[in-house]
Scaffold this motif. Structure first.
Motif, PDB file in Angstrom:
ATOM      1  N   GLU A 148      -6.113 -59.437  10.826  1.00 25.81           N
ATOM      2  CA  GLU A 148      -6.797 -58.188  11.134  1.00 25.81           C
ATOM      3  C   GLU A 148      -5.866 -57.271  11.924  1.00 25.81           C
ATOM      4  OE1 GLU A 148      -9.910 -55.425  11.168  1.00 25.81           O
ATOM      5  OE2 GLU A 148      -9.700 -57.322  10.078  1.00 25.81           O
ATOM      6  N   ALA A 149      -5.737 -56.006  11.480  1.00 28.30           N
ATOM      7  CA  ALA A 149      -4.928 -55.048  12.227  1.00 28.30           C
ATOM      8  C   ALA A 149      -5.608 -54.739  13.551  1.00 28.30           C
ATOM      9  CB  ALA A 149      -4.768 -53.765  11.413  1.00 28.30           C
ATOM     10  N   PRO A 150      -4.829 -54.694  14.645  1.00 31.15           N
ATOM     11  CA  PRO A 150      -5.419 -54.379  15.967  1.00 31.15           C
ATOM     12  C   PRO A 150      -6.121 -53.031  15.950  1.00 31.15           C
ATOM     13  CG  PRO A 150      -3.156 -55.188  16.164  1.00 31.15           C
ATOM     14  CD  PRO A 150      -3.392 -54.947  14.711  1.00 31.15           C
ATOM     15  N   ALA A 151      -7.052 -52.894  16.882  1.00 29.23           N
ATOM     16  CA  ALA A 151      -7.834 -51.656  16.948  1.00 29.23           C
ATOM     17  C   ALA A 151      -6.949 -50.442  17.210  1.00 29.23           C
ATOM     18  CB  ALA A 151      -8.908 -51.775  18.025  1.00 29.23           C
ATOM     19  N   ASP A 152      -5.917 -50.623  18.110  1.00 32.21           N
ATOM     20  CA  ASP A 152      -5.078 -49.469  18.421  1.00 32.21           C
ATOM     21  C   ASP A 152      -4.234 -49.049  17.203  1.00 32.21           C
ATOM     22  OD1 ASP A 152      -3.405 -51.633  18.419  1.00 32.21           O
ATOM     23  OD2 ASP A 152      -2.609 -51.348  20.436  1.00 32.21           O
ATOM     24  N   THR A 153      -3.877 -50.025  16.333  1.00 30.73           N
ATOM     25  CA  THR A 153      -3.132 -49.684  15.112  1.00 30.73           C
ATOM     26  C   THR A 153      -4.020 -48.894  14.157  1.00 30.73           C
ATOM     27  OG1 THR A 153      -1.771 -51.672  15.322  1.00 30.73           O
ATOM     28  CG2 THR A 153      -1.834 -50.615  13.159  1.00 30.73           C
ATOM     29  N   LYS A 154      -5.294 -49.324  14.028  1.00 31.63           N
ATOM     30  CA  LYS A 154      -6.224 -48.586  13.178  1.00 31.63           C
ATOM     31  C   LYS A 154      -6.418 -47.167  13.686  1.00 31.63           C
ATOM     32  CE  LYS A 154      -8.866 -52.601  11.542  1.00 31.63           C
ATOM     33  NZ  LYS A 154     -10.200 -53.238  11.515  1.00 31.63           N
ATOM     34  N   ALA A 155      -6.501 -47.034  15.013  1.00 37.05           N
ATOM     35  CA  ALA A 155      -6.680 -45.713  15.607  1.00 37.05           C
ATOM     36  C   ALA A 155      -5.441 -44.839  15.367  1.00 37.05           C
ATOM     37  CB  ALA A 155      -6.947 -45.846  17.104  1.00 37.05           C
ATOM     38  N   PHE A 156      -4.255 -45.465  15.456  1.00 39.85           N
ATOM     39  CA  PHE A 156      -3.016 -44.711  15.236  1.00 39.85           C
ATOM     40  C   PHE A 156      -2.932 -44.222  13.788  1.00 39.85           C
ATOM     41  CE2 PHE A 156       1.496 -44.660  13.948  1.00 39.85           C
ATOM     42  CZ  PHE A 156       1.945 -43.647  14.785  1.00 39.85           C
ATOM     43  N   ILE A 157      -3.365 -45.032  12.850  1.00 42.60           N
ATOM     44  CA  ILE A 157      -3.347 -44.622  11.451  1.00 42.60           C
ATOM     45  C   ILE A 157      -4.285 -43.440  11.215  1.00 42.60           C
ATOM     46  CG2 ILE A 157      -4.037 -45.366   9.127  1.00 42.60           C
ATOM     47  CD1 ILE A 157      -2.819 -48.089   9.765  1.00 42.60           C
ATOM     48  N   GLU A 158      -5.442 -43.462  11.839  1.00 38.63           N
ATOM     49  CA  GLU A 158      -6.358 -42.321  11.729  1.00 38.63           C
ATOM     50  C   GLU A 158      -5.738 -41.071  12.328  1.00 38.63           C
ATOM     51  OE1 GLU A 158      -9.200 -42.105  10.072  1.00 38.63           O
ATOM     52  OE2 GLU A 158      -8.728 -44.138   9.374  1.00 38.63           O
ATOM     53  N   PHE A 159      -5.027 -41.258  13.440  1.00 35.67           N
ATOM     54  CA  PHE A 159      -4.322 -40.136  14.094  1.00 35.67           C
ATOM     55  C   PHE A 159      -3.248 -39.574  13.163  1.00 35.67           C
ATOM     56  CE2 PHE A 159      -0.620 -38.789  16.631  1.00 35.67           C
ATOM     57  CZ  PHE A 159      -1.181 -37.737  17.352  1.00 35.67           C
ATOM     58  N   ALA A 160      -2.471 -40.484  12.541  1.00 34.91           N
ATOM     59  CA  ALA A 160      -1.412 -40.055  11.638  1.00 34.91           C
ATOM     60  C   ALA A 160      -1.991 -39.311  10.436  1.00 34.91           C
ATOM     61  CB  ALA A 160      -0.606 -41.269  11.179  1.00 34.91           C
ATOM     62  N   LYS A 161      -3.110 -39.796   9.942  1.00 31.22           N
ATOM     63  CA  LYS A 161      -3.742 -39.168   8.786  1.00 31.22           C
ATOM     64  C   LYS A 161      -4.119 -37.723   9.106  1.00 31.22           C
ATOM     65  CE  LYS A 161      -6.569 -41.862   6.744  1.00 31.22           C
ATOM     66  NZ  LYS A 161      -7.773 -42.623   6.308  1.00 31.22           N
ATOM     67  N   GLU A 162      -4.595 -37.515  10.314  1.00 25.22           N
ATOM     68  CA  GLU A 162      -4.998 -36.171  10.722  1.00 25.22           C
ATOM     69  C   GLU A 162      -3.780 -35.261  10.888  1.00 25.22           C
ATOM     70  OE1 GLU A 162      -7.084 -34.004  14.593  1.00 25.22           O
ATOM     71  OE2 GLU A 162      -7.343 -36.157  14.282  1.00 25.22           O
ATOM     72  N   LYS A 163      -2.699 -35.789  11.480  1.00 26.12           N
ATOM     73  CA  LYS A 163      -1.526 -34.976  11.768  1.00 26.12           C
ATOM     74  C   LYS A 163      -0.733 -34.631  10.496  1.00 26.12           C
ATOM     75  CE  LYS A 163      -1.614 -34.349  16.217  1.00 26.12           C
ATOM     76  NZ  LYS A 163      -1.624 -32.964  16.778  1.00 26.12           N
ATOM     77  N   LEU A 164      -0.760 -35.514   9.527  1.00 24.15           N
ATOM     78  CA  LEU A 164       0.075 -35.338   8.341  1.00 24.15           C
ATOM     79  C   LEU A 164      -0.698 -34.831   7.130  1.00 24.15           C
ATOM     80  CD1 LEU A 164       2.197 -38.626   8.562  1.00 24.15           C
ATOM     81  CD2 LEU A 164       2.852 -36.328   9.314  1.00 24.15           C
ATOM     82  N   THR A 165      -1.864 -34.300   7.375  1.00 25.73           N
ATOM     83  CA  THR A 165      -2.739 -33.895   6.271  1.00 25.73           C
ATOM     84  C   THR A 165      -2.108 -32.869   5.340  1.00 25.73           C
ATOM     85  OG1 THR A 165      -4.947 -33.101   5.722  1.00 25.73           O
ATOM     86  CG2 THR A 165      -3.857 -32.065   7.598  1.00 25.73           C
ATOM     87  N   ASP A 166      -1.139 -32.061   5.863  1.00 21.43           N
ATOM     88  CA  ASP A 166      -0.490 -31.055   5.020  1.00 21.43           C
ATOM     89  C   ASP A 166       0.600 -31.649   4.127  1.00 21.43           C
ATOM     90  OD1 ASP A 166      -2.052 -29.040   6.078  1.00 21.43           O
ATOM     91  OD2 ASP A 166      -0.575 -28.481   7.607  1.00 21.43           O
ATOM     92  N   HIS A 167       1.016 -32.873   4.433  1.00 25.13           N
ATOM     93  CA  HIS A 167       2.175 -33.442   3.747  1.00 25.13           C
ATOM     94  C   HIS A 167       1.863 -34.678   2.913  1.00 25.13           C
ATOM     95  CE1 HIS A 167       4.515 -30.676   6.147  1.00 25.13           C
ATOM     96  NE2 HIS A 167       4.072 -31.224   7.274  1.00 25.13           N
ATOM     97  N   VAL A 168       0.793 -35.382   3.242  1.00 24.60           N
ATOM     98  CA  VAL A 168       0.474 -36.598   2.493  1.00 24.60           C
ATOM     99  C   VAL A 168      -0.996 -36.590   2.087  1.00 24.60           C
ATOM    100  CG1 VAL A 168       2.269 -37.951   3.669  1.00 24.60           C
ATOM    101  CG2 VAL A 168      -0.079 -37.969   4.546  1.00 24.60           C
ATOM    102  N   GLU A 169      -1.273 -37.293   1.003  1.00 21.46           N
ATOM    103  CA  GLU A 169      -2.636 -37.408   0.516  1.00 21.46           C
ATOM    104  C   GLU A 169      -3.460 -38.330   1.401  1.00 21.46           C
ATOM    105  OE1 GLU A 169      -5.857 -36.689  -1.974  1.00 21.46           O
ATOM    106  OE2 GLU A 169      -3.860 -35.744  -2.023  1.00 21.46           O
ATOM    107  N   ASP A 170      -2.788 -39.371   1.954  1.00 17.64           N
ATOM    108  CA  ASP A 170      -3.499 -40.355   2.753  1.00 17.64           C
ATOM    109  C   ASP A 170      -2.477 -41.148   3.560  1.00 17.64           C
ATOM    110  OD1 ASP A 170      -5.543 -41.864   3.789  1.00 17.64           O
ATOM    111  OD2 ASP A 170      -5.812 -43.123   2.000  1.00 17.64           O
TER     112      ASP A 170
END
Length: 629
Positions: free
Chosen positions: A503-525
């Motif tokens: 299981e990925a740690p909670a902080d890693t899951k949170a970081f991925i959600e953060f990255a998804k928000e920041k990179l929305t102009d450059h990546v699909e997901d």
């Protein structure tokens, strides 16, 4: 009225590329000087073939001497060798064009290849770029060419010492052949052996014994010619009457190469259409095989009369094949334009292509070592057929060989791949683009390697195209490892560790959600990856679009203005990702880290950072933070 013989001589400078070529030849780039005689005989035979073709519409061109002939005259006393034919001949302008320039786009590539080779290897290159005539300057101080075009009254003399210029002047017709061309070589002192009957006859029989024009020899000027070859076309003989050496000699004369043919295909088709085919797969790669025009090199004859070498007898992906087709079904007066639209020719094309591919298929089964060399030489070209030839696609796939993550430097067939695939594996996985070393180092392979799943490493540019058109092979579809979800959770890792169970740690899951928000102009997901085991990040294409390599090719060709947004996959178990995800109190650092991870994925994919200057500034800030810590 002024006749040609009364006109003053004209002096011309050789075209720059010809002068450079002559310099290389005179200074012994080629160790096998015998090649000049084969080239002169080949040119003479071509001139006779051209006359036979033109005489179909204008029989008067043949005059009272319809039979084609080539005559070699030896003059030991004066140190001269003459090669004469009664072919089509040349007019004044044709002589200047044919003997003063090289009108071939491959000339420079030819000479660069020659200069790159050490002395002694160049003899394999002569004849492949229309430069055969100039080989006579390897043995001659001066060359005189007398020619009269069939049906013309005027005759012309071309003369040169091969040192930068040539002269053309009119000649009294009484001193010229009734038609055709006479080439006189004034031999160098160290080349006078070419006035020896034994030497010349041996060379002619070895190199030009199957030229479809009879060759005679005169021992000394004024003597009677003695026939040394009969001009019988080798392809009209029964296979039982032709030795391997005979086939090889004809191949060398036909192709301009000095290697051994890897495959010889000789057969006579009978039934609805009758034709004879003699085709060769070369043992080495011809210089012109990657020409942009992708033209084939098969000659078409009708009742032994040369028609054209521009008809597409074979599909373009078989352009490395050399040979000819002779048929009685096409009329002798067929135009080159009508050939391509002829249903008879279409049937012949299909039959010849099927036989050649079947021969290659049999070769792959009977001679594994020989086929390895064939595939290195021509595999990239043959794979063009998988993309272009729907009818033979499955057959070509079965012939094809690939290097894979499991094969090392060897090549494997798809049949071998399927035999060793995982029990529940429904796809043939591949990675396209880049060199073999780049492909092996791709992070996209990590999850597949960890699970013992073989991946095709596709290094040729055509690979990105044919995989889109390829059908399934033995029930398995082709799937790029850079596209869509890898879906590797169904396969156990070789080391027994199942990443899906961690299981990925909670902080890693949170970081991925953060990255998804920041990179929305450059990546699909941005998502967790099950294909990464060693690298931190990678980019993959969406499921329904092109894979990453194909997008690059289309953009580079101007066929795709805007690429689809990729997906950024993150390895949640990578130490760097865990460390970055654990830093939650520094928003500037997290912004920089997310951007740097995307740029790292782009670099691993062979692309540049989105903004190189911003990349450098972010990297500096991260280093400064590390130093403060």
């Amino acid at each position: 009225m002024t006749i040609a013989a009364d006109k003053p001589a004209e002096s011309h400078a050789f075209e720059a590329d010809v002068a450079r070529l002559l310099h290389m030849m005179v200074h012994s780039v080629y160790s096998d000087r015998d090649v000049f005689l084969r080239e002169l005989i080949s040119n003479a035979a071509d001139a006779c073939e051209k006359l036979r073709y033109e005489a179909i519409e204008t029989p008067s061109l043949l005059g009272s001497a319809p039979d084609a002939r080539i005559t070699i005259t030896l003059d030991e006393e004066n140190g001269q060798l003459r090669v004469e034919d009664n072919g089509i001949g040349m007019s004044h302008d044709e002589m200047i064009e044919a003997l003063g320039t090289i009108a071939r786009s491959g000339t420079r590539a030819f000479m660069e290849r020659v200069e790159a080779n050490k002395a002694g290897e160049g003899s394999q290159l002569i004849g492949q770029f229309g430069v055969g005539f100039y080989s006579c300057f390897m043995v001659s101080d001066r060359v005189d060419v007398v020619s009269r075009r069939a049906g013309a009254n005027e005759a012309w003399l071309w003369s040169s010492d091969g040192k930068g210029s040539f002269e053309v002047k009119g000649l009294d017709p009484a001193d010229a052949p009734a038609r055709g061309t006479r080439i006189t070589l004034h031999l160098m002192d160290d080349a006078r052996t070419y006035t020896s009957r034994w030497t010349v006859e041996k060379i002619v029989k070895e190199q030009s014994g199957h030229v479809p024009v009879a060759i005679g020899m005169i021992d000394k000027p004024g003597g009677e010619p003695k026939q040394i070859t009969d001009g019988t076309a080798i392809w009209t003989k029964a296979k039982s009457e032709i030795s391997k050496d005979d086939y090889t000699d004809f191949y060398r004369g036909l192709s301009g190469q000095y290697d051994e043919p890897a495959i010889t295909v000789h057969y006579r088709a009978e039934g609805r259409h009758e034709y004879t085919t003699l085709a060769y797969v070369p043992g080495s790669q011809p210089l012109d095989v990657f020409d942009a025009d992708r033209k084939g090199r098969m000659k078409l004859y009708a009742k032994r009369v040369f028609i054209t070498d521009e008809a597409e007898v074979l599909p373009r992906y078989l352009r490395f094949v050399r040979g000819l087709v002779d048929t009685a079904d096409l009329p002798l007066n067929v135009s080159r334009e009508m050939i391509q639209d002829s249903p008879i020719f279409a049937a012949i094309r299909k039959g010849v292509a099927n036989r050649v591919i079947s021969a290659i298929e049999k070769f792959s089964e009977d001679d594994a070592e020989g086929f390895k060399t064939f595939w290195v030489n021509f595999g990239a070209i043959l794979k063009e057929g998988i993309y272009e030839d729907f009818e033979r696609r499955s057959q070509l796939l079965a012939i094809s060989r690939f290097r894979t993550t499991a094969s090392g430097e060897e090549h494997r067939s798809l049949t071998d791949y399927v035999k060793e695939a995982k029990e529940s594996q429904n796809a043939i996985y591949y990675l396209a683009g880049g060199s073999h070393d780049q492909l092996k180092a791709s992070p996209h392979l990590e999850g597949f390697r960890a699970r013992g799943i073989e991946v095709l490493l596709l290094e040729d540019s055509i690979d990105s195209f044919w995989v889109m058109n390829a059908p399934d092979f033995e029930g398995k579809t082709f799937k790029s490892v850079t596209q869509g979800s890898a879906d590797l959770s169904q396969f156990a890792k070789v080391d027994g560790m199942d990443q899906a169970e961690i299981e990925a740690p909670a902080d890693t899951k949170a970081f991925i959600e953060f990255a998804k928000e920041k990179l929305t102009d450059h990546v699909e997901d941005v998502r967790l990856s099950d294909r990464l085991t060693e690298s931190a990040v990678c980019l993959v294409a969406t499921e329904g679009g092109y894979d990453l390599q194909m997008e690059k090719i289309l953009q580079g060709a101007g066929r795709l203005q805007t690429a689809a947004k990729p997906i950024l996959e993150i390895n949640p178990l990578h130490p760097m990702i865990r460390a970055i995800a654990g830093i939650v109190d520094d928003s500037d650092f997290r912004d920089d880290a997310v951007a740097l991870l995307l740029d790292e994925a782009r670099i691993l994919d062979g692309s540049k950072p989105l903004d190189p200057r911003a990349f450098a500034e972010r990297l500096a800030r991260v280093f400064e933070r590390a130093a403060r810590s």
